[in-house]
Structure formats: C-alpha cells, structure tokens
Design a protein around this motif. Structure first.
Motif, PDB file in Angstrom:
ATOM      1  N   UNK A  42      -2.206  11.541  66.700  1.00  0.00           N
ATOM      2  CA  UNK A  42      -2.731  12.215  67.885  1.00  0.00           C
ATOM      3  C   UNK A  42      -2.493  13.724  67.819  1.00  0.00           C
ATOM      4  N   UNK A  43      -3.095  14.428  68.778  1.00  0.00           N
ATOM      5  CA  UNK A  43      -2.940  15.891  68.813  1.00  0.00           C
ATOM      6  C   UNK A  43      -2.821  16.366  70.248  1.00  0.00           C
ATOM      7  N   UNK A  44      -2.260  17.568  70.393  1.00  0.00           N
ATOM      8  CA  UNK A  44      -2.296  18.268  71.674  1.00  0.00           C
ATOM      9  C   UNK A  44      -2.265  19.762  71.384  1.00  0.00           C
ATOM     10  N   UNK A  45      -2.995  20.499  72.181  1.00  0.00           N
ATOM     11  CA  UNK A  45      -3.114  21.944  72.008  1.00  0.00           C
ATOM     12  C   UNK A  45      -2.727  22.602  73.321  1.00  0.00           C
ATOM     13  N   UNK A  88       0.162  20.572  68.261  1.00  0.00           N
ATOM     14  CA  UNK A  88       1.076  19.564  67.730  1.00  0.00           C
ATOM     15  C   UNK A  88       0.250  18.353  67.304  1.00  0.00           C
ATOM     16  N   UNK A  89       0.588  17.785  66.182  1.00  0.00           N
ATOM     17  CA  UNK A  89      -0.058  16.557  65.750  1.00  0.00           C
ATOM     18  C   UNK A  89       1.006  15.543  65.353  1.00  0.00           C
ATOM     19  N   UNK A  90       0.695  14.277  65.573  1.00  0.00           N
ATOM     20  CA  UNK A  90       1.606  13.206  65.198  1.00  0.00           C
ATOM     21  C   UNK A  90       1.297  12.682  63.815  1.00  0.00           C
ATOM     22  N   UNK A  91       2.096  11.748  63.370  1.00  0.00           N
ATOM     23  CA  UNK A  91       1.895  11.127  62.059  1.00  0.00           C
ATOM     24  C   UNK A  91       2.036   9.623  62.206  1.00  0.00           C
ATOM     25  N   UNK A  92       1.368   8.895  61.334  1.00  0.00           N
ATOM     26  CA  UNK A  92       1.181   7.456  61.544  1.00  0.00           C
ATOM     27  C   UNK A  92       1.458   6.662  60.278  1.00  0.00           C
ATOM     28  N   UNK A 124       6.469  15.212  63.844  1.00  0.00           N
ATOM     29  CA  UNK A 124       5.537  15.944  64.701  1.00  0.00           C
ATOM     30  C   UNK A 124       5.233  17.254  63.976  1.00  0.00           C
ATOM     31  N   UNK A 125       3.989  17.442  63.623  1.00  0.00           N
ATOM     32  CA  UNK A 125       3.602  18.691  62.966  1.00  0.00           C
ATOM     33  C   UNK A 125       3.392  19.762  64.038  1.00  0.00           C
ATOM     34  N   UNK A 126       3.890  20.934  63.759  1.00  0.00           N
ATOM     35  CA  UNK A 126       3.797  22.057  64.691  1.00  0.00           C
ATOM     36  C   UNK A 126       2.877  23.103  64.070  1.00  0.00           C
ATOM     37  N   UNK A 127       1.902  23.572  64.873  1.00  0.00           N
ATOM     38  CA  UNK A 127       0.889  24.479  64.345  1.00  0.00           C
ATOM     39  C   UNK A 127       0.831  25.752  65.185  1.00  0.00           C
ATOM     40  N   UNK A 128       0.730  26.853  64.500  1.00  0.00           N
ATOM     41  CA  UNK A 128       0.448  28.140  65.149  1.00  0.00           C
ATOM     42  C   UNK A 128      -1.066  28.341  65.092  1.00  0.00           C
ATOM     43  N   UNK A 129      -1.696  28.344  66.247  1.00  0.00           N
ATOM     44  CA  UNK A 129      -3.154  28.495  66.274  1.00  0.00           C
ATOM     45  C   UNK A 129      -3.544  29.815  66.934  1.00  0.00           C
ATOM     46  N   UNK A 130      -2.572  30.711  67.039  1.00  0.00           N
ATOM     47  CA  UNK A 130      -2.845  31.957  67.768  1.00  0.00           C
ATOM     48  C   UNK A 130      -3.798  32.877  67.021  1.00  0.00           C
ATOM     49  N   UNK A 133      10.423  25.804  75.057  1.00  0.00           N
ATOM     50  CA  UNK A 133      10.778  27.187  75.389  1.00  0.00           C
ATOM     51  C   UNK A 133      10.291  28.123  74.299  1.00  0.00           C
ATOM     52  N   UNK A 134      10.472  27.707  73.064  1.00  0.00           N
ATOM     53  CA  UNK A 134       9.776  28.341  71.947  1.00  0.00           C
ATOM     54  C   UNK A 134       8.721  27.340  71.490  1.00  0.00           C
ATOM     55  N   UNK A 135       7.456  27.578  71.786  1.00  0.00           N
ATOM     56  CA  UNK A 135       6.425  26.561  71.503  1.00  0.00           C
ATOM     57  C   UNK A 135       6.342  26.176  70.029  1.00  0.00           C
ATOM     58  N   UNK A 136       6.777  27.043  69.160  1.00  0.00           N
ATOM     59  CA  UNK A 136       6.686  26.734  67.735  1.00  0.00           C
ATOM     60  C   UNK A 136       7.975  26.136  67.187  1.00  0.00           C
ATOM     61  N   UNK A 137       8.932  25.888  68.058  1.00  0.00           N
ATOM     62  CA  UNK A 137      10.206  25.278  67.632  1.00  0.00           C
ATOM     63  C   UNK A 137      10.686  24.324  68.718  1.00  0.00           C
TER      64      UNK A 137
END
Lengths: 421, 501
Positions: free
Chosen positions: B366-369, B375-379, B390-396, B444-448
C-alpha cells in the motif's frame, strides 16, 4: 516407555486374535531419519535435521468372514514433526518445502463388502469414515520412498470424511465417493461435518492381467485450501499404470502416473508426471523415482517454511515446476528381536526448479539457486502387521502379488514399503 | 537480548582497556559497582528519567574520586549522554541513557580498567506505550468467517466493512442514524455484491463512498471485487457500484469489467477518488491503473466510462496495488513489482512523471502520500526478503527519492498504512510473525518516522490486514481488519486518541 507399552499391547492383541476366526491385526512403526537439504529457503545455506517420521499405530480387523472390515491408523507426526520434515518441493496444508505432519486420526474406515460369488473377487462394497477419496494413486506412505513426491496434493485426496461405493466385475472396478473438500491445516483437525458432500470423485480401474492396474479418476473438490469454504474449487484428473510382480531377482514394482489439477475455473493449472520403480531382493532394495510437477507459490506466513492458512485471498505468487530424481537404497536386517523389523536406508534426491511465472516468484532469488539436492539416512522400524495399501477399500482393493504368499512376504516391511515386501 | 548484552560488555571491556584510570595517590581504586539506575522502563527512543550511576571504591570500601569510567551501549541503537565520566568525591560516575527505538531489553555497560566488578551492566527496558497513553480497543466486531474481512472505509460516522463473501456490512459508529458508536457499532445494512464473468465469488475487498461535491449526493459506493490472481500475470474481479441512498437497503446498480490484458484476465484492487471531478482511480493489478468517469447517473455496464489507463511498469512488470491522488494533481501508484510511481492524468491520458523500479528487493504493497513525504508498504516474500519494511520517500522535488526505510521486527507483511489528516502520525498494519499488529509512528520528521506505540495481535499466523484512520466525536480511531487467526475475523476499532493527541 510409551513405545514399550505399545509393543506389549500389540503382542497381546496379536495373541488374542490368533484364537479367533476373524482377523484383528496391530502394527507399529517409526522412522528416525537425518535429513540434509541444500539450499534452504531464503538462501540461508543448508538444512540439517533429525526427525522421527511416520510414527504410527495401525489396527485392522475384520468380521463376518471379511465382509465387515475396519481399517485404521493413528499417526503421531503431529507430535514428532509439528513443523514438518524437510522435503524440497513439498507443499500443502500451510507448509512449503517441508512435508506436513499428518493428522492424528489418519484413517478410520469401516467397510462392508458383499461378494457376488465365494471366489473371484467380484462384488460390491461400501466404505465410510475418515480416509481416502477414490482418486488417484496410492498414498506415498505406502510406496518405496521416504520423501513424498511434490504431486502429493495433485494425485491423492485424503484425510476426509468419505463415503465410497465400489463395484467390481471381472477386471473392472468402479468407485464413486462423496466427501468434504476441506484440507486439514493442523494435525488435530477433523473433517468439517458441515461440508460433507460438497465434493465428489470417481475412479475406474482396469486390471487386465494379474498384478497390473490401470486407473483413471476425476474429482470435483470444493474449496480445499480454505476450510470455511470460500476458496477456489478444484477439478482433478489422474491416470496411472501400476505393476507389481515377483521375479527371480526379487519383487519388482513400477508406477507411472499423470495428474492434473485445475483451480479457479482454469486460472491456475498444475500438471504432474511421475514414474517410479523398485526392485527388492531378500536383503537389499533399490528404488528410483522421477517426477516433474508444478506447484503454486503462495504467500509465506512470516517464515520460509509456512504459508498463510487460512488463506486471506485466492492469489498466488506464481507457479514453479520441480523436476526431481530420487534414489532409495535400503537393507533388510533379519529379525534381531522377535517381530521387530529394521531397514536402514539412504535416499538421495536432486532436482531443478523452474519458474513458470518469473515475475511473481524467482527461485534464484528465494533459494539463491535453481537446483537442489537432499540426502536422508535413517532406519525404518516396524513391528506387527505390515502397512496396508492406502487409498482403496473393499472390492476396490485388488488382490496383488504380496497377498499371494510370494517368497518376499518374509521380508520386513518398514512402514512405507508394504507393496514391496 | 543476550547478544545485545554481550556486545555491550565486550565493547565496554575494549573501551575500558583503552581508557585512563586516574588514581589519587593515597587511595587505590579496586572495585566498581552499580549504585542505581538499573532496571528502568521507558518509552522507546526516550531518555530514562534517572541517570545510570556506579560507585568506585578502594579496598576498604571508601569512595575513590578521579577514576575514568567508560560507558557503552549494546547493539540497541540507543545512546548515552557521555561516553565516559569521572568519579566524583563520592566515587560516583554517571551518565544518562536514551533508549533505542525498538521495544525490548537494552543494555549499557560501565567499565573501568583493572577494577573488580568491571564492567557493570545496566539492563533497561524500552516499551512502546507509556501508562495512560496506550492504544485501547473500543470494539471488536466479529465478522462471519467467510474468508473474513479485508478493508474498512469510514466516513460520516459510518463504517463500511468489506467482508469478502459476506459482502459489505454498513455500521453506524457515530453517525446517529441508529445510535451506534465506536464502542458499540450498529449494523444498518448489508449487501452481497455479484461476481464477475470470470469469478463468481463476490470477494468484496475494498470500497469508496463517493460524496459528489457538485450534486451534494452521497449515493454511490464503489466496491472492489478481488478475485484470484497470480502476481505479475493475472487477476480477476470487477468494480461494483452500489446505490446506498437507502443505507438499510443498498442495491447494486452498475459494474465495470476490465478486458483481459495480454491474454490474461485483469481484476481490480484499491481505489482513490477525485471527487471534485468525479474520477475514480483504480489500481488494477496486471492492468495497471485505470481512470473511470463516474459522473452523473451510473447504471449497467460502465465500459464506456474509461478515461485512460496505464501499465506503469510495462507488460510483465506491472501489478498495481494502490493509487492516491495528491493535491498537486499527481497520481501516485504503488506497484508490487515495479515499486513507487508518480503519474499524472492529463488530456485524457496518463504520463509518468517519475519513480518506478525503485523497490527491486521487495514486493510493494500500500501507499500514502502527505505533503513532501510518501510511504509504501512491503508484502510477502521477494527473494530472501520479507515484507517487513515501510519505505519512506521524499517527493518534495518531483520524482520519489528513497530515504531510510523503517524495518519492523518479526513481521512478514506491511499490509496497509495511512497518515493522519494533519500529517503528524501514521498508522501501519502488519501481518505474519510475532510482531504482527498495529503500529503508530510519529511523523514529527516526516522522513524519519519514530515508533510511538504498537498493539500486537496474539498469533503469528495472522495479524491486521488493513487499517483506516477516523475521527469520530472528537476522538481518534483506527478501524482495522483482523485476520481469521487466532480467534476469528473482526473489525477491530482501536481508540488511539491518547497516543496521538
């Protein structure tokens, strides 16, 4: 201590029944075995384990001149191998690359038979209880190898609540049965009564000459992989040729089978081709098997040897094909203690895994390689009656060479070699 | 745990061997011993309230000042305020310990070269919740064990539970129409939708209750039917449109069936909606992403409503799990095979803006933005790797850039995740393994992300399949689909208000 008690029980039982006209036989067996498998799933090297497999007590009896027969086996693998036994390619009942333990009540069948004539074997029979549906070939437990073939869940249907009618006329035997579709998911599972009758199968067997069987069978199985009934249905076909006869070199046995299971109205199809042969003399035996079987790759339940049960959806990662050569060598040790039989053995298997849907499952990624091998070494220990043939009841159980008093009848069977001894 | 302690002691010993011991001329230090600060408990990643203290003494038991004591932390990712400290006039040397982010026992060792009793081991415990701020279960609504339950959609105080062959079940959980609440949901309606031409089972998996801002209607509920599939190859299942004008008597009015792709059937998975423009985005597994025009009245076959579709990873490399529309118009897609994508629907066609083929070692779920992070999950399992991240992505800056992922111990699948509306925290559901359950992370830190609480379920063969955040009457809940094991499927309603406030 428990084993000694069981031995004592078996001795007493055999003594008592010897004084009656009808039969009551008890047998015990177990096989301690060391297994080495390479590679382990996850690329974690090899698996080395010592297990006690196939610890069972069998009780067979008959009355009314054989017209009423009890066939039963209690299997303790749920206690001795709760996590299964390492077997490359094996799958089913929530296990993968480990052969699952059988249910404690492996077989409890009552069969009523009515011959058409005193001789000849023609007649009708009706069997009911927990056991085998009339489909496919014999249970691997009664065949010459310790390692179950990958096609176990394609070529047999077992541990179900079954009602089987059979009729035999001359060389032709027809069987039809109804049962519950649900596979067990743990050793203590019983068939779901509410699902009895949701599945059926039929088998036609031709015995053109003595010792040779040709069978073709079909099954319609409702939701076997989801016990509550919401899973995919299966249609299954099987055909095989089986031969067994006494030769100057010993007992010769051979089986060639083809099986096909279609799941989800054709979305998933699994094929299997298997050929095996064995020759067993007075002291030594050799057996060889080749199979080429497709299996589903399912979502793992957090560890490499288990898959999700009950399934949460009907999807799979993909399909793989397992091509395996297996050779088994064993020796029969003469009775050192009265009635107890020993057969040390070594079994070696080697094979190749091919992904049929590489996008979803890549054996190179999961196993670190696409070839494997395993070796098993142990000793089959048995006492009392020999393992009966599993998968047929009543008039559908043809008289075979081992029932005719061939010389090798004196050989000790060790639990999964009944036809060969 | 033992490994952690052993590492700490070993490290302490090494450090001690390299450290100086300054001995007063008139007193020879002989012994180091624990004074206090041992066996404390605190929230993971927090600083323990009491310092860790040792006392250095001589042969007569008198305190010795000026002795250097080295502090080392086991392999627990925690930290001490000072790697070394010097004993004071009372012979006391101290440090403070910040626990690592993972729950469990964590160790710190204090060592002084040549002293009896060295190293001194402190064993502390990190927990995921603190007293009074824990996740509580408001309700566990049993779902018939007809394959259980897959997803929940909560809006306007109504919870739509998507319960496979039991169909969709609609509960009042605070709407007022039937007096229900999160603690006492009231069933107000249900429907078993039809199957598809290639899969007769309803397999009700997910849904979206469409609130049309143009017509002010909340008439249609879109339901995803998840039929059987083979990852990367095939899938089955249609979109079913249910008229919920009368919530007590929902009626199926339309459906969409995707034609086979490359000769293989294609079925739907998760949805997202652009309600303003009446566009339904559907993840369609091997068919990729499909955009449907759902404006106006919906009836019968919706085949003519297709606006555009795309297989982001291409044929054989596409199996799209989920989609989500960002405020800037980007459509993000998580694909089990080809990872995390940024797409855009423009002028009737999809284009790829970035991403893709960026999670080669795991299957993506799954994903959420939210804002500049995703953030994306793994299966399941891919290669030797479990779906425990949980994969963390910087999309800025456009294309997704992977950051340090969050690894969750003892889970086999991160099946769902969702960020709160204010972006301050994230709910993650996991399955299969001793750690299966609900996890809440501070953003609090969206990337961590930092773990702030968790709620395990009891059986490693099950877990929570999905989770949905909802605010009802001033409190915050996570509605979760509990797997069949160990005690049967259920719609779990967790009250997380005190944790995330």
């Amino acid at each position: 201590m428990r084993f000694a008690a069981l031995l004592a029980l078996a001795c007493c039982t055999r003594t008592l029944v010897a004084q009656t006209s009808d039969e009551l036989n008890v047998g015990l067996a177990a096989t301690p075995v060391f297994t080495h498998v390479l590679p382990a799933p996850g690329g974690a090297g090899a698996v080395n384990q010592v297990n006690l497999v196939a610890p069972w007590i069998m009780l067979d009896g008959s009355a009314y001149e054989g017209r009423l027969r009890l066939t039963s086996m209690v299997n303790f693998e749920g206690a001795t191998i709760p996590d299964g036994v390492p077997t490359p390619g094996a799958w089913g009942e929530g296990f993968v690359d480990r052969r699952h333990p059988h249910t404690y009540a492996h077989e409890i069948i009552l069969t009523a038979s009515q011959p058409f004539a005193p001789e000849g074997g023609n007649g009708v029979s009706f069997a009911m209880g927990k056991g085998f549906a009339p489909f496919g070939s014999d249970d691997p437990m009664t065949r010459p190898f310790l390692a179950y073939p990958v096609n176990h869940h394609l070529a047999q249907i077992l541990e179900r609540l079954v009602a089987v009618a059979a009729v035999r006329v001359g060389p032709v035997t027809a069987e039809a049965g109804v049962f519950d579709g649900d596979e067990p998911t743990k050793p203590s599972d019983w068939p779901m009564l509410s699902r009895f009758g949701d599945s059926w199968s039929g088998r036609l067997t031709l015995t053109p000459v003595y010792g040779v069987e040709l069978q073709g069978s079909y099954a319609d199985v409702a939701s076997p992989e989801h016990r509550d009934g919401g899973g995919l249905d299966q249609t299954k076909w099987s055909t095989s040729a089986r031969a067994e006869r006494a030769t100057s070199a010993g007992r010769a046995y051979g089986l060639i089978e083809w099986a096909r299971t279609v799941e989800g109205d054709g979305l998933f199809t699994y094929h299997s081709v298997l050929a095996e042969a064995a020759l067993r003399g007075q002291r030594f035996g050799i057996a060889y098997r080749y199979e080429r079987t497709e299996r589903p790759e399912e979502q793992h339940a957090g560890e490499p040897f288990r898959t999700v049960r009950p399934q949460l959806d009907n999807s799979i990662l993909g399909r793989t094909r397992w091509s395996i050569h297996t050779i088994d060598l064993d020796a029969a040790i003469a009775d050192r203690w009265p009635g107890i039989r020993f057969a040390p053995f070594v079994e070696i298997a080697a094979g190749k895994i091919t992904s049929l849907t590489p996008a979803g499952f890549d054996p190179m990624g999961f196993y670190g390689r696409d070839t494997f091998w395993s070796v098993s070494a142990g000793v089959r220990i048995a006492f009392g009656m020999r393992l009966h043939r599993m998968g047929r009841y009543g008039v559908a159980l043809p008289a075979m060479p081992e029932m005719q008093g061939t010389p090798n009848m004196q050989m000790p069977d060790m639990g999964n070699h009944s036809e060969m001894h | 745990m033992r490994k952690c302690a052993g590492l700490a002691l070993l490290a302490a010993g090494v450090l001690a061997g390299c450290s100086d011991s300054t001995q007063p001329p008139d007193r020879q230090a002989t012994t180091i011993a624990e004074l206090d600060g041992n066996s404390q408990q605190g929230l993971a990643a927090s600083t323990l309230s009491a310092p860790l203290r040792v006392v250095v003494t001589d042969a007569s038991g008198q305190p010795v000042a000026g002795v250097t004591v080295s502090w080392s932390v086991g392999a627990c990712s925690g930290g001490v305020s000072a790697a070394s400290s010097i004993s004071d006039a009372n012979g006391v040397a101290a440090t403070t310990f910040t626990l690592g982010p993972v729950a469990g026992v964590q160790t710190v060792a204090a060592a002084a070269s040549g002293l009896a009793g060295s190293p001194v081991s402190f064993t502390e415990t990190a927990i995921m919740t603190v007293s009074g701020d824990s996740i509580s279960v408001a309700a566990a609504v049993p779902i018939p064990a007809n394959y259980g339950m897959h997803d929940t959609y909560v809006r306007d105080g109504l919870a739509f539970a998507f319960a496979w062959n039991t169909g969709v079940r609609i509960y009042d959980v605070g709407n007022g129409m039937a007096g229900g609440s999160p603690a006492a949901p009231v069933l107000v309606g249900s429907l078993v939708t039809s199957g598809s031409v290639d899969d007769p089972d309803p397999s009700v998996h997910n849904g979206w209750w469409f609130h049309n801002p143009v017509t002010q209607e909340a008439r249609y509920l879109f339901i995803g039917q998840e039929g059987s599939g083979s990852i990367g190859t095939s899938s089955r299942g249609d979109i079913h449109v249910v008229d919920v004008s009368d919530l007590a008597h929902p009626v199926e009015v339309a459906s969409f069936h995707h034609q086979p792709v490359n000769g293989q059937p294609a079925g739907v998975h998760n949805f997202w909606m652009d309600e303003e423009h009446a566009v339904l985005y559907a993840a369609y597994y091997n068919a990729g992403v499909v955009a449907l025009d759902v404006s106006g009245t919906l009836s019968g076959d919706l085949s003519a409503r297709v606006i555009a579709e795309i297989q982001p990873g291409g044929a054989g490399n596409t199996y799209t799990w989920g989609v989500m529309l960002a405020p800037d118009g980007s459509l993000y897609a998580s694909d089990m095979l080809s990872g995390f994508w940024r797409l855009r629907l423009q002028n009737g066609s999809f284009s790829v803006l970035g991403g893709g083929n960026n999670v080669p070692e795991r299957l993506t779920s799954d994903l959420w933005v939210h804002g500049g992070a995703a953030y994306t999950g793994t299966w399941g399992t891919r290669g030797a790797n479990s779906g425990n991240q949980v994969k963390v992505w910087d999309i800025s800056s456009g294309a997704p850039v992977g950051k340090t992922p969050v690894t969750i111990a003892n889970v086999g699948t991160v099946s769902d995740l969702e960020v709160s509306a204010d972006g301050s925290w994230m709910a993650v559901t996991t399955e299969y393994g001793g750690g299966a359950g609900l996890y809440l992370y501070s953003l609090a830190d969206p990337l961590a992300p930092v773990l702030i609480a968790s709620y395990p379920v009891a059986d490693p063969a099950g877990g929570l399949h999905t989770g949905t955040i909802a605010s009802i009457n001033g409190r915050t809940y996570v509605f979760a689909a509990r797997d069949p094991l160990p005690v049967g499927p259920a719609m779990m309603i967790f009250d997380v208000t005190d944790v995330v406030r």
